[in-house]
Design an enzyme around this catalytic site. Structure first.
Site, PDB file in Angstrom:
ATOM      1  N   PRO A 106       0.837  -1.207   0.000  1.00  0.00           N
ATOM      2  CG  PRO A 106       0.021  -1.040   2.172  1.00  0.00           C
ATOM      3  CD  PRO A 106       0.738  -1.967   1.244  1.00  0.00           C
ATOM      4  CB  CYS A 110      -0.301   7.674   0.881  1.00  0.00           C
ATOM      5  SG  CYS A 110      -0.928   7.012   2.407  1.00  0.00           S
ATOM      6  CB  ALA A 165      -3.059   4.213   4.423  1.00  0.00           C
ATOM      7  CD  GLN A 204      -2.075  -0.009   4.924  1.00  0.00           C
ATOM      8  OE1 GLN A 204      -1.904   1.101   4.419  1.00  0.00           O
ATOM      9  NE2 GLN A 204      -1.099  -0.682   5.506  1.00  0.00           N
ATOM     10  CE1 TYR A 250       0.353   7.660   9.692  1.00  0.00           C
ATOM     11  CE2 TYR A 250       1.131   5.589   8.758  1.00  0.00           C
ATOM     12  CZ  TYR A 250       1.112   6.973   8.753  1.00  0.00           C
ATOM     13  OH  TYR A 250       1.833   7.682   7.829  1.00  0.00           O
ATOM     14  NE  ARG A 280       3.061  -2.932   5.342  1.00  0.00           N
ATOM     15  CZ  ARG A 280       3.593  -2.166   4.395  1.00  0.00           C
ATOM     16  NH1 ARG A 280       3.230  -0.909   4.275  1.00  0.00           N
ATOM     17  NH2 ARG A 280       4.482  -2.650   3.566  1.00  0.00           N
ATOM     18  NE  ARG A 329      11.303   3.027  -0.666  1.00  0.00           N
ATOM     19  CZ  ARG A 329      12.291   3.065   0.216  1.00  0.00           C
ATOM     20  NH1 ARG A 329      12.926   4.197   0.426  1.00  0.00           N
ATOM     21  NH2 ARG A 329      12.641   1.982   0.891  1.00  0.00           N
TER      22      ARG A 329
HETATM   23  C1  LIG Z   1       4.933   7.151  -1.347  1.00  0.00           C
HETATM   24  C2  LIG Z   1       4.767   6.118  -0.286  1.00  0.00           C
HETATM   25  C3  LIG Z   1       3.552   5.958   0.335  1.00  0.00           C
HETATM   26  C4  LIG Z   1       3.378   4.973   1.306  1.00  0.00           C
HETATM   27  N1  LIG Z   1       2.143   4.778   1.849  1.00  0.00           N
HETATM   28  C5  LIG Z   1       1.929   3.728   2.667  1.00  0.00           C
HETATM   29  C6  LIG Z   1       0.628   3.364   3.072  1.00  0.00           C
HETATM   30  O1  LIG Z   1      -0.370   3.933   2.628  1.00  0.00           O
HETATM   31  N2  LIG Z   1       0.487   2.348   3.943  1.00  0.00           N
HETATM   32  C7  LIG Z   1       1.560   1.645   4.409  1.00  0.00           C
HETATM   33  O2  LIG Z   1       1.390   0.729   5.206  1.00  0.00           O
HETATM   34  N3  LIG Z   1       2.801   1.937   3.993  1.00  0.00           N
HETATM   35  C8  LIG Z   1       3.010   2.923   3.118  1.00  0.00           C
HETATM   36  N4  LIG Z   1       4.264   3.153   2.625  1.00  0.00           N
HETATM   37  C9  LIG Z   1       5.347   2.251   2.985  1.00  0.00           C
HETATM   38  C10 LIG Z   1       5.499   1.169   1.930  1.00  0.00           C
HETATM   39  O3  LIG Z   1       4.334   0.374   1.817  1.00  0.00           O
HETATM   40  C11 LIG Z   1       6.708   0.261   2.229  1.00  0.00           C
HETATM   41  O4  LIG Z   1       6.471  -0.398   3.433  1.00  0.00           O
HETATM   42  C12 LIG Z   1       8.007   1.037   2.326  1.00  0.00           C
HETATM   43  O5  LIG Z   1       8.080   2.010   1.301  1.00  0.00           O
HETATM   44  C13 LIG Z   1       9.202   0.114   2.219  1.00  0.00           C
HETATM   45  O6  LIG Z   1       9.153  -0.657   1.054  1.00  0.00           O
HETATM   46  P1  LIG Z   1      10.006  -0.291  -0.271  1.00  0.00           P
HETATM   47  O7  LIG Z   1      11.430  -0.267   0.140  1.00  0.00           O
HETATM   48  O8  LIG Z   1       9.697  -1.392  -1.246  1.00  0.00           O
HETATM   49  O9  LIG Z   1       9.577   1.056  -0.745  1.00  0.00           O
HETATM   50  C14 LIG Z   1       4.462   4.161   1.684  1.00  0.00           C
HETATM   51  C15 LIG Z   1       5.697   4.339   1.067  1.00  0.00           C
HETATM   52  C16 LIG Z   1       5.854   5.282   0.085  1.00  0.00           C
HETATM   53  C17 LIG Z   1       7.182   5.410  -0.598  1.00  0.00           C
END
Ligand SMILES: Cc1cc2nc3c(=O)[nH]c(=O)nc-3n(C[C@H](O)[C@H](O)[C@H](O)COP(=O)(O)O)c2cc1C
Length: 628
Positions: free
Chosen positions: A285, A287, A321, A363, A450, A498, A594
């Site tokens: 997920p 945002c 989220a 989520q 959160y 999560r 990402r």
């Molecule tokens: C732009 C952005 C928005 C995110 N929004 C959420 C979210 O809505 N809910 C959540 O649990 N994690 C959110 N995360 C965290 C990611 O889901 C993930 O756990 C974190 O970026 C690490 O993974 P990655 O290294 O593959 O980016 C967000 C991360 C990014 C970069």
């Protein structure tokens, strides 16, 4: 397995040849009918149009008495080298699977322009091999520890690799113990195909071949009897597992077809057949702060953003989220699911995801004390609009377990018992609407600082009533939310959660507590757990590739023998990294965030890297023409 492997030997000794074939079959798990054995020193290779290399799953070449750096070469040796060069031309051109064991260094190395000389010989016996970072992430080395013992015995080795080769393993005596060309051509200096019995046989046969003083043979045999090396054979097994396939055609994009990442998996449900995902890649997920109308209703943006990732092959797509109430949103441009208009707008998205083969997840979240902040978009950061939105600009009162300034935001108001009950009800109503909107999967957001995490962590929960203090009290909200959601979420749909596995500080929420809570939510019907970390206050954890995957591994281990779908997340960017986490049983699925922002086709491209055929690639059918 319909296409056999071509196993090539070049030894003139019958005993050595047969024993090498024996140990290759024995250690790889291949049966005699799954290989074609070619004695190249005896039988010249026919023209490739006759050999039809495309009809083999892969090519394995064992050790050899020949050395590329020999100053004098027999006619047989020169012919063997020429035959191998011809075959390697084809293998490299087609990026076909090749595993050269010991002699592979001389053959593939020479073919690719490596310097092969006698600078780093190793006597017959054992060496200590260390994997490089690339080695650790390589699927052929999945399950192999970073350091392991191996049998060696060679006069020559690589003293310089060409730039395009990837160094996978090294050792003190020989700097190049294993390397890779393109995606599927590997050479090892050590012997993955050798067991104790095999080495003892070879010591006897080659006692006078200059590898060691003949009088040392007895002692070497004795030493070999005392030491076996089980890890190198995993490479052989991985080679067979990755490349053994029933495909009758071979093209550049065809390689391993049994990638674990791209095998389907079923998340258990309390009733029915479970939720089957086409593969184990999960869009985490994220945002996107794109509800410009600020009403929580998904728009074309969300359809295109999530839809593109379904087109790009993800098995499960989890929408960002989504606030269970207006005040639950992190920012005023977040999604919401507290009314029917939002529910109906989500239907279009779930329909689209389903029509392109992805499962649809959402989520459900409450941001608690981290709500009412500006969207994390460049235009806001550039104009210094960060942190809490002032009330005069539309910000709202936030709530949490206790007042706190740990997030450097406006302090939340301490929640009353009624506030807590309302949050539980909001989750329930949102879950019911998620079902009506066609979602297959809910992930409850209990991570990243959160609301639910704020209750779990002693850093933010200072309450002295039944919602704070002891583990039992701090976890009460998480458990009540799970229980309430489970009541309205259909029994034949999967429920996930999560967690931030740890706050990374001694006084905070710990991985031991996460494991304990994971089993409590499992008892309430949660069948999927995603392991992230941190989110409360300043970050104190590790950084770098796979920085928090150990948390998933620990939770997964605690569920050994039970059917829990555990996903790892965090700086997982490559196909090999994801595959290795799965192959080494550290996770059941991989959440990508990402890397998928940068590349909606992350999953499809990972599938290609791991050798899934163009036909089986999970990308949208319309993109098939782009799969050369
Ligand atoms: C732009 C952005 C928005 C995110 N929004 C959420 C979210 O809505 N809910 C959540 O649990 N994690 C959110 N995360 C965290 C990611 O889901 C993930 O756990 C974190 O970026 C690490 O993974 P990655 O290294 O593959 O980016 C967000 C991360 C990014 C970069």
């Amino acid at each position: 397995m319909t296409r056999p492997f071509l196993v090539i030997s070049t030894r003139e000794s019958d005993a050595a040849t047969l024993d090498e074939l024996r140990s290759t079959l024995h250690l790889s798990g291949l049966t005699a009918d799954q290989v074609v054995h070619w004695r190249l020193e005896r039988d010249p290779l026919p023209p490739l149009s006759e050999l039809q290399p495309e009809n083999f799953s892969g090519f394995i070449i064992g050790g050899s008495p020949f050395n590329a750096s020999d100053t004098e070469k027999s006619a047989v040796q020169l012919r063997v080298e020429a035959d191998l060069a011809r075959l390697l031309d084809w293998i490299v051109e087609h990026d076909a699977p090749f595993l050269g064991e010991c002699y592979g260094v001389g053959t593939l190395g020479v073919h690719q322009g490596a310097t092969i000389d006698r600078s780093y010989p190793e006597p017959v016996g054992s060496t200590w091999v260390t994997l490089t970072e690339a080695g650790l992430a390589d699927p052929l080395l999945a399950g192999v520890p970073q350091e392991f013992g191996a049998f060696v015995g060679h006069k020559e080795s690589v003293s310089a690799l060409p730039d395009h080769a990837v160094l996978l393993a090294t050792s003190g005596p020989a700097p190049v113990q294993m390397f890779k060309i393109q995606n599927h051509q590997y050479a090892t200096q050590f012997h993955p195909e050798l067991d104790q019995e095999g080495l003892i046989t070879r010591i006897g046969i080659y006692a006078h071949a200059g590898y060691f003083p003949p009088e040392d043979a007895e002692q070497l045999i004795e030493r070999t009897r005392q030491q076996d090396h089980p890890w190198p054979r995993v490479i052989l097994q991985n080679f067979v597992r990755l490349y053994g396939s029933g495909n009758s055609t071979h093209s550049k994009s065809v390689g391993p077809t049994v990638s674990k990442l791209f095998s389907p998996v079923t998340i258990r449900t309390l009733e029915g057949d479970g939720l089957t995902l086409r593969n184990r890649s999960v869009l985490a997920p994220m945002c996107t702060y794109s509800v410009t109308a600020k009403d929580g209703v998904p728009s074309d943006w969300h359809l295109v953003h999530l839809g593109a990732r379904a087109n790009g092959g993800f098995g499960l797509i989890i929408a960002e989220a989504t606030g269970v109430s207006p005040e639950a949103r992190i920012t005023d441009q977040d999604l919401g699911l507290w009314n029917d208009e939002q529910r109906d707008a989500f239907k279009r998205i779930t329909n689209y995801l389903h029509s392109y083969g992805a499962a649809a997840g959402i989520q459900l979240a409450h941001a608690g004390g981290k709500a009412s902040t500006y969207p994390h978009l460049l235009e806001y950061v550039d104009s210094d609009r960060k942190g809490s939105i002032p009330e005069e600009q539309g910000g709202w009162e936030t709530v949490g377990p206790s007042e706190t300034d740990i997030h450097r935001l406006r302090s939340p108001r301490e929640m009353t018992a009624e506030d807590i009950q309302k949050v539980i009800k909001d989750f329930t109503d949102a879950a019911r609407r998620a079902d009506e909107a066609g979602f297959d999967f809910i992930q409850i957001h209990a991570a990243h600082g959160y609301l639910i995490h704020q209750f779990l962590s002693p850093l933010t929960n200072k309450r002295e009533d039944e919602w704070g203090g002891s583990f039992e009290n701090r976890t009460r909200l998480a458990l009540e939310v799970v229980k309430a959601v489970r009541e309205v979420w259909p029994q034949n749909k999967a429920l996930g959660i999560r967690f931030s596995g740890t706050d990374w500080v001694d006084e905070g929420w710990t991985i031991e507590e996460t494991i304990q809570l994971s089993h409590l939510v499992a008892d309430l019907g949660v069948t999927a757990i995603d392991l992230s970390s941190a989110g409360i206050g300043q970050y104190f954890g590790p950084m770098g590739p796979g920085y928090q995957t150990q948390l998933a591994a620990q939770v997964k281990k605690s569920f050994e023998g039970q059917d829990m779908f555990v996903t790892a997340v965090g700086f997982i960017t490559t196909a090999e990294q994801a595959e290795t986490l799965l192959m080494t049983d550290q996770a059941d699925g991989i959440s990508i965030a990402r890397a998928a922002l940068n590349d909606p086709h992350w999953a499809a491209n990972a599938a290609k890297t791991l050798g899934v055929t163009a036909k089986e690639n999970p990308r949208a059918a319309q993109y098939w023409r782009g799969s050369w």
